[in-house]
Write an enzyme that holds these catalytic residues in place. Structure first.
Site, mmCIF file in Angstrom:
data_model
loop_
_atom_site.group_PDB
_atom_site.id
_atom_site.type_symbol
_atom_site.label_atom_id
_atom_site.label_comp_id
_atom_site.label_asym_id
_atom_site.label_seq_id
_atom_site.Cartn_x
_atom_site.Cartn_y
_atom_site.Cartn_z
ATOM 1 N N ASP A 219 0.889 -1.148 0.000
ATOM 2 C CA ASP A 219 0.000 0.000 0.000
ATOM 3 C C ASP A 219 0.939 1.212 0.000
ATOM 4 O O ASP A 219 2.010 1.150 0.582
ATOM 5 C CB ASP A 219 -0.835 -0.057 1.281
ATOM 6 C CG ASP A 219 -1.494 1.266 1.577
ATOM 7 O OD1 ASP A 219 -2.167 1.785 0.685
ATOM 8 O OD2 ASP A 219 -1.314 1.782 2.694
ATOM 9 N N LYS A 220 0.564 2.301 -0.658
ATOM 10 C CA LYS A 220 1.509 3.418 -0.748
ATOM 11 C C LYS A 220 1.541 4.272 0.521
ATOM 12 O O LYS A 220 2.542 4.351 1.217
ATOM 13 C CB LYS A 220 1.169 4.312 -1.947
ATOM 14 C CG LYS A 220 2.119 5.529 -2.059
ATOM 15 C CD LYS A 220 1.725 6.461 -3.176
ATOM 16 C CE LYS A 220 0.520 7.291 -2.832
ATOM 17 N NZ LYS A 220 0.745 8.326 -1.796
ATOM 18 N N THR B 202 -2.650 1.432 -4.685
ATOM 19 C CA THR B 202 -3.019 2.628 -3.929
ATOM 20 C C THR B 202 -4.323 3.247 -4.430
ATOM 21 O O THR B 202 -4.673 3.097 -5.598
ATOM 22 C CB THR B 202 -1.881 3.683 -3.988
ATOM 23 O OG1 THR B 202 -2.288 4.848 -3.298
ATOM 24 C CG2 THR B 202 -1.514 4.051 -5.412
ATOM 25 N N GLY B 203 -4.991 3.931 -3.540
ATOM 26 C CA GLY B 203 -6.217 4.647 -3.913
ATOM 27 C C GLY B 203 -5.881 6.031 -4.433
ATOM 28 O O GLY B 203 -6.744 6.762 -4.917
ATOM 29 N N LYS C 129 -9.360 -3.584 -3.550
ATOM 30 C CA LYS C 129 -7.996 -4.012 -3.210
ATOM 31 C C LYS C 129 -7.880 -5.531 -3.118
ATOM 32 O O LYS C 129 -6.944 -6.123 -3.641
ATOM 33 C CB LYS C 129 -7.533 -3.355 -1.900
ATOM 34 C CG LYS C 129 -7.085 -1.917 -2.095
ATOM 35 C CD LYS C 129 -6.331 -1.389 -0.886
ATOM 36 C CE LYS C 129 -5.710 -0.035 -1.194
ATOM 37 N NZ LYS C 129 -4.956 0.516 -0.080
#
Length: 674
Positions: free
Chosen positions: A368-369, A518-519, A546
């Site tokens: 995840d970023k 990532t979102g 995700k």
């Protein structure tokens, strides 16, 4: 009748156990360790006269201490050691056989029962040597091994008790009138204010409302350097306060604190049985069949060759006694104990051992970023100033205005100002212009910090090439105006973690692909991916998508690990072959992960995979050492080289067995990750 009674008694016990929960389990374990320890020492004491009385030992050291009825005394002492020292193995074997699943205990029981029965017959008339000294030393070694094994398991639970001790028992509570009184920790509630004096432990998770100090969190986070904390910073219960006095507003108490959650995680990790440990039990099962088969075969072959019954029996007994390698019982548990200790020291909390042991097969890691590869907070990356201005001047004005705002961008600018130690100016007439920015008066000048939208609406000119370049990198840009004229522009972005780049390079070297999920918008994602050298990026992914992405990557035949910290990562963490939560993450993420990284350091993902590979390698080596001893010893004991005058005496067998146990123990201790 008695069977029925026993059954109901057992049932009652179980209910009581459930009721008393973990605490009872801990005591029971303590009791078992003590029991093995006691049995071991008493058995050792009884072994000494057994060795002195044994004709075979007397022969070895060339003495003759025989006297009338000495064999009956030897039989008596051996009977005590057989029933007292050997009892845990006999009952263990009974349970294994009842479950039609012979394993370690059955193998040990076979060896000691055969040795005892054969030797007893030898005392009361059967021709042949007795094996009482062999029986005694075998029981001693087995008890020692089980004691070590249980102590290593206990070592991990001891770690829990040490963690529990980290919490102070009292707190200095400050009441509404400002008076201080000492209360027990249970009485401290959410929202209470407590005083922490220099050198004391912090009584609960909370926020500093007054004072500054350096706090030692090494026991909790592995951060070796004390961390400077001041008003507004969070503190963890159980950490140790340095020189300053602090007033803390308590936010979490009891079971909600970070420390309690760590304790729960460690407990779960211990209770999830290791898969590789079952591997050693399976090996024991095969060795049991092998021992039985080889023993019977040896007996039949020697009889068929015309040797005496007593010779054939002695060979059979030697084979059965020797085929019980104690090293096998230690092969997995010792490695697990060492690996658990290393992981705790490195700040890796293993919640699910089975998935941790599978981590060695991972070939793609999804990160995840925000908060994982980046710090999850804005930082100033570029400053561009107009003629007549310098960076410090522009940032001083921006910082002074932004101190009044709680916005993440404002916090980023203020942090930069603090880092550069700029002196903050006093401001008047502060106002927030919705969606546009902030306005205030500093030393009679009207200062504004505004968005690109405001600049466009007002038609104020700025350096468009810099703006475009920064925007394409996904940065946020704000403009500083003095009396409506541009003084400078400031670009901010989520700061990329220093350790992330090295970690991703190292994973590449190990042949593991790094994927970012990532979102965030595509520009930001691409900018971060480029900085870090990430292989593949999925941006603008909604939370519920995700876990679908994880399944998609798995369907391409990859074993996937997922690293994340947010609530939105929880489903993906649960779906992945290995879920890794960042310790600073949300409770939900931590609850669904298999491993928790105490420090938010991507490098630990590399350590985790190395530790998993190393642990597995050591276990397999140990199982080979333990079983390999048998592959050599059984044919020798059976007398395969009898004609060449090479027969393995029980004495040499015992020495070989001890040797393989020592090798296994040393090999386990050599486990490390660079």
């Amino acid at each position: 009748m008695s069977e029925h009674h026993n059954h109901s008694h057992d049932h009652h016990h179980r209910k009581e156990d459930d009721h008393n929960g973990h605490h009872d389990h801990g005591n029971h374990h303590d009791h078992m360790v003590e029991d093995f320890k006691k049995r071991f020492w008493i058995s050792i004491l009884i072994t000494i006269p057994i060795l002195i009385l044994s004709p075979m030992i007397q022969m070895l050291i060339n003495v003759d201490w025989r006297f009338s009825f000495d064999m009956y005394i030897l039989f008596g002492l051996s009977t005590v050691i057989f029933f007292y020292g050997g009892w845990p193995f006999i009952t263990g074997a009974k349970d294994e056989l009842a479950g039609k699943n012979p394993g370690m205990m059955t193998l040990i029981a076979l060896a000691i029962v055969v040795a005892y029965v054969y030797s007893s017959f030898a005392v009361f008339g059967l021709e042949g040597n007795n094996f009482f000294w062999e029986l005694a030393t075998l029981i001693d070694i087995m008890l020692l091994g089980h004691w070590i094994e249980m102590r290593s398991v206990m070592g991990a639970s001891r770690a829990l008790e040490e963690l529990v001790k980290l919490m102070p028992s009292e707190a200095h509570l400050i009441d509404s009138d400002g008076n201080i009184r000492d209360v027990s920790l249970e009485k401290v509630e959410h929202g209470d204010r407590v005083l922490v004096k220099p050198g004391e432990k912090v009584p609960g998770d909370g926020e500093i409302v007054e004072g500054k100090s350096a706090i030692d969190e090494s026991m909790l986070t592995g951060e070796s350097v004390p961390v400077d904390k001041e008003k507004g910073n969070e503190v963890i219960g159980g950490s140790i306060n340095g020189e300053g006095s602090l007033t803390i507003k308590v936010q979490k108490t009891g079971g909600d604190t970070y420390l309690s959650q760590v304790i729960t995680l460690v407990k779960e990790a211990q209770e999830s049985k290791s898969k590789t440990q079952d591997l050693s039990n399976r090996a024991a099962k095969w060795l049991f069949y092998l021992a039985l088969g080889s023993g019977v075969t040896t007996f039949i072959v020697w009889l068929a060759l015309g040797y005496s019954l007593s010779f054939a029996m002695e060979r059979m007994v030697t084979v059965m006694v020797i085929s019980c390698p104690h090293a096998l019982g230690l092969a997995a548990p010792l490695v697990i104990a060492v690996s658990t200790a290393i992981s705790a020291r490195k700040g890796l909390l293993i919640r699910n051992r089975t998935n941790f042991e599978g981590a060695r097969k991972i070939d793609a890691i999804v990160f995840d970023k925000t908060g994982t590869l980046t710090e999850g907070q804005f930082g100033v990356t570029n400053v561009d100033v107009s003629e007549g201005w310098d960076e410090a001047g522009v940032l001083t004005l921006a910082t002074s205005v932004e101190t009044q705002s709680e916005h993440p961008i404002a916090k980023g600018i203020v942090r930069e100002g603090e880092k550069r130690e700029l002196s903050i100016k006093s401001i008047k007439d502060f106002e927030s212009i919705t969606g546009k920015g902030l306005k205030a008066n500093i030393e009679g000048k009207e200062i504004m910090v505004v968005s690109p939208g405001y600049m466009k609406d007002e038609g104020i000119r700025y350096n468009e090439s810099s703006f475009k370049e920064w925007s394409n990198e996904g940065k946020t840009v704000v403009f500083v105006l003095v009396h409506h004229e541009l003084a400078g522009m400031i670009a901010l972005a989520d700061i990329v973690r220093e350790t992330a780049k090295a970690a991703i390079q190292e994973l590449k070297g190990m042949g593991i692909e790094s994927i970012m999920l990532t979102g965030d918008n595509r520009q930001v994602a691409n900018y971060v991916a480029e900085r870090l050298g990430i292989d593949q990026t999925y941006a603008e992914v909604l939370p519920h998508q995700k876990s679908d992405k994880i399944i998609e990557i798995q369907q391409s035949g990859k074993k996937v690990a997922m690293t994340g910290d947010g609530v939105n990562d929880a489903p993906a963490l649960a779906k992945a072959d290995l879920g890794i939560a960042i310790g600073t993450g949300t409770d939900v993420a931590i609850e669904t992960a298999d491993v928790v990284l105490v420090k938010s350091n991507p490098q630990d993902v590399v350590n985790l995979i190395k530790l998993s590979q190393g642990t597995y390698r050591k276990m397999i080596q140990n199982l080979w050492w333990a079983a390999g001893y048998n592959i050599i010893a059984i044919p020798l004991a059976a007398g395969i080289f009898f004609n060449a005058d090479i027969v393995l005496s029980p004495a040499v067998g015992a020495v070989l067995m001890s040797l393989s146990t020592v090798i296994v123990a040393i090999n386990a201790k050599l486990l490390k990750i660079d």
